[in-house]
Design a protein around this motif. Structure first.
Motif, mmCIF file in Angstrom:
data_model
loop_
_atom_site.group_PDB
_atom_site.id
_atom_site.type_symbol
_atom_site.label_atom_id
_atom_site.label_comp_id
_atom_site.label_asym_id
_atom_site.label_seq_id
_atom_site.Cartn_x
_atom_site.Cartn_y
_atom_site.Cartn_z
ATOM 1 N N MET A 218 12.183 23.846 5.875
ATOM 2 C CA MET A 218 12.637 24.725 6.945
ATOM 3 C C MET A 218 13.225 23.912 8.091
ATOM 4 O O MET A 218 14.251 24.282 8.680
ATOM 5 C CB MET A 218 11.478 25.593 7.430
ATOM 6 C CG MET A 218 11.024 26.631 6.418
ATOM 7 S SD MET A 218 9.384 27.341 6.805
ATOM 8 C CE MET A 218 9.722 28.142 8.373
ATOM 9 N N SER A 219 12.586 22.796 8.413
ATOM 10 C CA SER A 219 13.083 21.929 9.479
ATOM 11 C C SER A 219 14.454 21.371 9.115
ATOM 12 O O SER A 219 15.367 21.339 9.960
ATOM 13 C CB SER A 219 12.109 20.776 9.717
ATOM 14 O OG SER A 219 10.812 21.249 10.015
ATOM 15 N N ALA A 220 14.590 20.923 7.880
ATOM 16 C CA ALA A 220 15.856 20.346 7.440
ATOM 17 C C ALA A 220 16.981 21.372 7.492
ATOM 18 O O ALA A 220 18.112 21.069 7.903
ATOM 19 C CB ALA A 220 15.709 19.794 6.020
ATOM 20 N N ARG A 221 16.665 22.584 7.092
ATOM 21 C CA ARG A 221 17.679 23.636 7.135
ATOM 22 C C ARG A 221 18.079 23.941 8.573
ATOM 23 O O ARG A 221 19.260 24.125 8.877
ATOM 24 C CB ARG A 221 17.135 24.907 6.472
ATOM 25 C CG ARG A 221 18.140 26.042 6.439
ATOM 26 C CD ARG A 221 17.526 27.322 5.931
ATOM 27 N NE ARG A 221 18.519 28.397 5.903
ATOM 28 C CZ ARG A 221 18.216 29.693 5.939
ATOM 29 N NH1 ARG A 221 16.943 30.061 6.010
ATOM 30 N NH2 ARG A 221 19.157 30.604 5.909
ATOM 31 N N ALA A 222 17.103 23.973 9.480
ATOM 32 C CA ALA A 222 17.382 24.290 10.881
ATOM 33 C C ALA A 222 18.147 23.178 11.583
ATOM 34 O O ALA A 222 18.953 23.443 12.473
ATOM 35 C CB ALA A 222 16.073 24.567 11.622
ATOM 36 N N LEU A 223 17.895 21.940 11.194
ATOM 37 C CA LEU A 223 18.529 20.802 11.860
ATOM 38 C C LEU A 223 19.842 20.395 11.199
ATOM 39 O O LEU A 223 20.717 19.832 11.855
ATOM 40 C CB LEU A 223 17.566 19.615 11.871
ATOM 41 C CG LEU A 223 16.299 19.803 12.713
ATOM 42 C CD1 LEU A 223 15.329 18.653 12.477
ATOM 43 C CD2 LEU A 223 16.634 19.930 14.195
ATOM 44 N N GLY A 224 19.965 20.638 9.911
ATOM 45 C CA GLY A 224 21.190 20.283 9.215
ATOM 46 C C GLY A 224 21.220 18.837 8.788
ATOM 47 O O GLY A 224 21.379 18.525 7.610
ATOM 48 N N ILE A 225 21.086 17.950 9.733
ATOM 49 C CA ILE A 225 21.039 16.517 9.475
ATOM 50 C C ILE A 225 20.032 15.921 10.449
ATOM 51 O O ILE A 225 20.014 16.277 11.633
ATOM 52 C CB ILE A 225 22.439 15.879 9.615
ATOM 53 C CG1 ILE A 225 22.422 14.442 9.106
ATOM 54 C CG2 ILE A 225 22.981 15.976 11.031
ATOM 55 C CD1 ILE A 225 23.811 13.858 8.892
ATOM 56 N N ALA A 226 19.150 15.046 9.960
ATOM 57 C CA ALA A 226 18.022 14.640 10.788
ATOM 58 C C ALA A 226 17.397 13.360 10.271
ATOM 59 O O ALA A 226 17.514 13.033 9.075
ATOM 60 C CB ALA A 226 16.961 15.748 10.805
ATOM 61 N N THR A 227 16.710 12.658 11.154
ATOM 62 C CA THR A 227 15.909 11.502 10.767
ATOM 63 C C THR A 227 14.501 11.963 10.395
ATOM 64 O O THR A 227 14.125 13.126 10.612
ATOM 65 C CB THR A 227 15.816 10.501 11.923
ATOM 66 O OG1 THR A 227 15.118 11.115 13.016
ATOM 67 C CG2 THR A 227 17.188 10.048 12.388
ATOM 68 N N TYR A 228 13.726 11.037 9.889
ATOM 69 C CA TYR A 228 12.314 11.286 9.595
ATOM 70 C C TYR A 228 11.610 11.853 10.824
ATOM 71 O O TYR A 228 10.876 12.851 10.736
ATOM 72 C CB TYR A 228 11.682 9.964 9.149
ATOM 73 C CG TYR A 228 10.167 9.944 9.064
ATOM 74 C CD1 TYR A 228 9.512 10.172 7.851
ATOM 75 C CD2 TYR A 228 9.390 9.656 10.188
ATOM 76 C CE1 TYR A 228 8.125 10.134 7.769
ATOM 77 C CE2 TYR A 228 8.004 9.615 10.112
ATOM 78 C CZ TYR A 228 7.371 9.857 8.910
ATOM 79 O OH TYR A 228 6.004 9.810 8.849
ATOM 80 N N SER A 229 11.805 11.226 11.985
ATOM 81 C CA SER A 229 11.102 11.672 13.196
ATOM 82 C C SER A 229 11.572 13.045 13.642
ATOM 83 O O SER A 229 10.770 13.849 14.131
ATOM 84 C CB SER A 229 11.279 10.656 14.333
ATOM 85 O OG SER A 229 12.642 10.502 14.671
ATOM 86 N N ASP A 230 12.859 13.347 13.472
ATOM 87 C CA ASP A 230 13.359 14.682 13.808
ATOM 88 C C ASP A 230 12.678 15.743 12.952
ATOM 89 O O ASP A 230 12.250 16.794 13.449
ATOM 90 C CB ASP A 230 14.874 14.778 13.574
ATOM 91 C CG ASP A 230 15.694 13.843 14.440
ATOM 92 O OD1 ASP A 230 15.217 13.445 15.519
ATOM 93 O OD2 ASP A 230 16.820 13.505 14.029
ATOM 94 N N LEU A 231 12.607 15.474 11.663
ATOM 95 C CA LEU A 231 12.012 16.436 10.732
ATOM 96 C C LEU A 231 10.525 16.611 11.008
ATOM 97 O O LEU A 231 10.000 17.728 10.972
ATOM 98 C CB LEU A 231 12.230 15.962 9.297
ATOM 99 C CG LEU A 231 13.685 15.976 8.810
ATOM 100 C CD1 LEU A 231 13.822 15.196 7.510
ATOM 101 C CD2 LEU A 231 14.180 17.403 8.627
ATOM 102 N N ARG A 232 9.852 15.536 11.286
ATOM 103 C CA ARG A 232 8.413 15.597 11.567
ATOM 104 C C ARG A 232 8.132 16.365 12.850
ATOM 105 O O ARG A 232 7.166 17.122 12.950
ATOM 106 C CB ARG A 232 7.855 14.174 11.672
ATOM 107 C CG ARG A 232 6.351 14.125 11.806
ATOM 108 C CD ARG A 232 5.847 12.701 11.615
ATOM 109 N NE ARG A 232 6.059 11.845 12.764
ATOM 110 C CZ ARG A 232 5.260 11.815 13.839
ATOM 111 N NH1 ARG A 232 4.203 12.607 13.907
ATOM 112 N NH2 ARG A 232 5.499 10.995 14.827
#
Length: 411
Positions: A218-232
């Motif tokens: 869900m985080s990945a879908r909301a962010l589109g592109i992200a680092t490990y820390s962004d997703l966490r």
């Protein structure tokens, strides 16, 4: 898919993933629009500050334009049409009902005095009797507010909570109670089995590892592109919760490891993300909007250094008390310090600042968005203080600082 992503494309991917690149609806905004936006974002962060409007209302305005705030209120209200519940996700948040089973692992940990504020966990260790008594009182008399309990008035701030307020908050973390509704901004607590639809409450708990995987997706879908820390950060998962989960999503093909121009750390592209060639976004963003709430990510994506200065002494503030970033096109071009003076019917612009490289039409575009907000908030006029390097141009663009009252969505 590209394994190397330019910074400009990364910005466009992130903006599109957040729903900020889509045209705003032309007609009435309905529960369908609300559901689509919540499905995309996953949550709305709640915050008590109402200098302009409370934080959970703003992301919908940023994406949909003037919408009736009653639409969100009704979705979180008791009854058969309830669509949202409150819990700790990023911070205190509104989440779709379907996410309740995905949060049960956190509630279970909280019931063991884990996965919550350390001070609250320590307090709970020696106050089980009071916790049980408050739980029984809610079971007998709920929905009730903490202030309905004798002695529950604290000194202000969580560190000044009364013992009774501590008990309510512990029970909320542990999922023993939930928000039935609000009285003003104060929670009214009740048992979740009386608040949630039975088909939601009775669903089996999702094993922690599966829940973490789903929340990461869900985080990945909301962010589109992200680092490990962004997703966490999106759902505040711990490093232990992340262990192995990211690799599983790469293995399943849901995430593609990529490098982003200028980013030091590995990035991950959601394989269902849009890769637009151009975005024409225009939005004022709340300080707690998912596009900007992770400040390090804002700097990586937009070269935008952003800190909320509510708790900074007035004389030490750089930009203002409650500053909204302004997104235009595929970048953040400025920020504006604003206050809704409801008794006077005025939307006050206290200062406005342009980012380096902001286009010449920034003031005109910002003025149009501020006027849209004025109408949405039901205020009669705008008053601009020509402070900040963008303030004078904004004041000139809004001559007289007095827009007449127009029709207001949901008024």
């Amino acid at each position: 898919m590209k394994e190397k992503i330019s910074l400009a494309l990364a910005r466009r991917i992130a903006i599109a993933a957040q729903g900020l690149a889509d045209p705003r609806p032309d007609g009435p905004i309905t529960r369908r629009h609300l559901a689509k936006t919540l499905d995309r974002l996953g949550l709305l962060q709640i915050d008590s500050v109402s200098a302009v409007v409370r934080a959970h209302y703003m992301p919908l305005f940023s994406r949909l334009g003037p919408y009736p705030m009653s639409l969100l209120d009704d979705a979180a209200a008791p009854g058969k049409k309830r669509a949202l519940f409150e819990y700790w996700a990023h911070e205190a948040s509104l989440l779709p009902l379907e996410s309740w089973p995905l949060m049960r692992w956190r509630m279970e940990r909280a019931s063991r005095d884990e996965e919550m504020y350390l001070g609250l966990a320590r307090w709970a260790g020696s106050n089980r009797g009071l916790i049980d008594a408050i739980h029984k009182r809610i079971a007998d008399d709920g929905p009730i507010a903490a202030s309905d309990i004798d002695g529950a008035k604290g000194k202000g701030g969580w560190w000044g909570w009364s013992d009774e307020k501590h008990a309510f908050e512990w029970l909320f973390w542990a999922g023993k109670v939930t928000t039935a509704s609000r009285r003003g901004f104060e929670r009214l607590y009740d048992l979740p089995e009386r608040v949630l639809p039975r088909e939601i409450f009775d669903r089996p708990d999702v094993p922690a590892a599966d829940a973490h995987r789903q929340l990461l997706l869900m985080s990945a879908r909301a962010l589109g592109i992200a680092t490990y820390s962004d997703l966490r950060d999106y759902f505040r998962l711990s490093p232990a919760d992340m262990k192995g989960r990211l690799e599983e999503l790469v293995e399943s093909g849901d995430l593609l490891p990529v490098s982003v121009e200028g980013w030091k750390n590995q990035a991950y592209l959601f394989t269902g993300a849009r890769l637009p060639r151009k975005v024409e976004a225009r939005a004022l963003l709340a300080p707690f909007d998912p596009l900007v709430w992770e400040r390090a990510r804002s700097e990586r994506l937009f070269d935008f250094h952003y800190r909320i200065e509510i708790y900074t002494p007035a004389e030490k503030r750089q930009f203002g008390y409650y500053v909204l970033p302004f997104l235009l096109g595929d970048t953040i071009v400025g920020r504006v310090d604003m206050k809704a003076d409801r008794p006077a019917g005025v939307l006050r612009v206290l200062a406005a600042y342009a980012q380096p490289g902001a286009p010449p039409h920034t003031a005109a575009e910002l003025a149009a968005e501020i006027e849209l907000m004025r109408g949405w908030l039901g205020l009669e006029r705008i008053e601009v203080t020509p402070a900040g390097d963008l303030g004078p141009a904004l004041a000139d663009t809004l001559p007289g600082s007095g827009a007449l009252t127009g029709s207001v969505a949901g008024a």
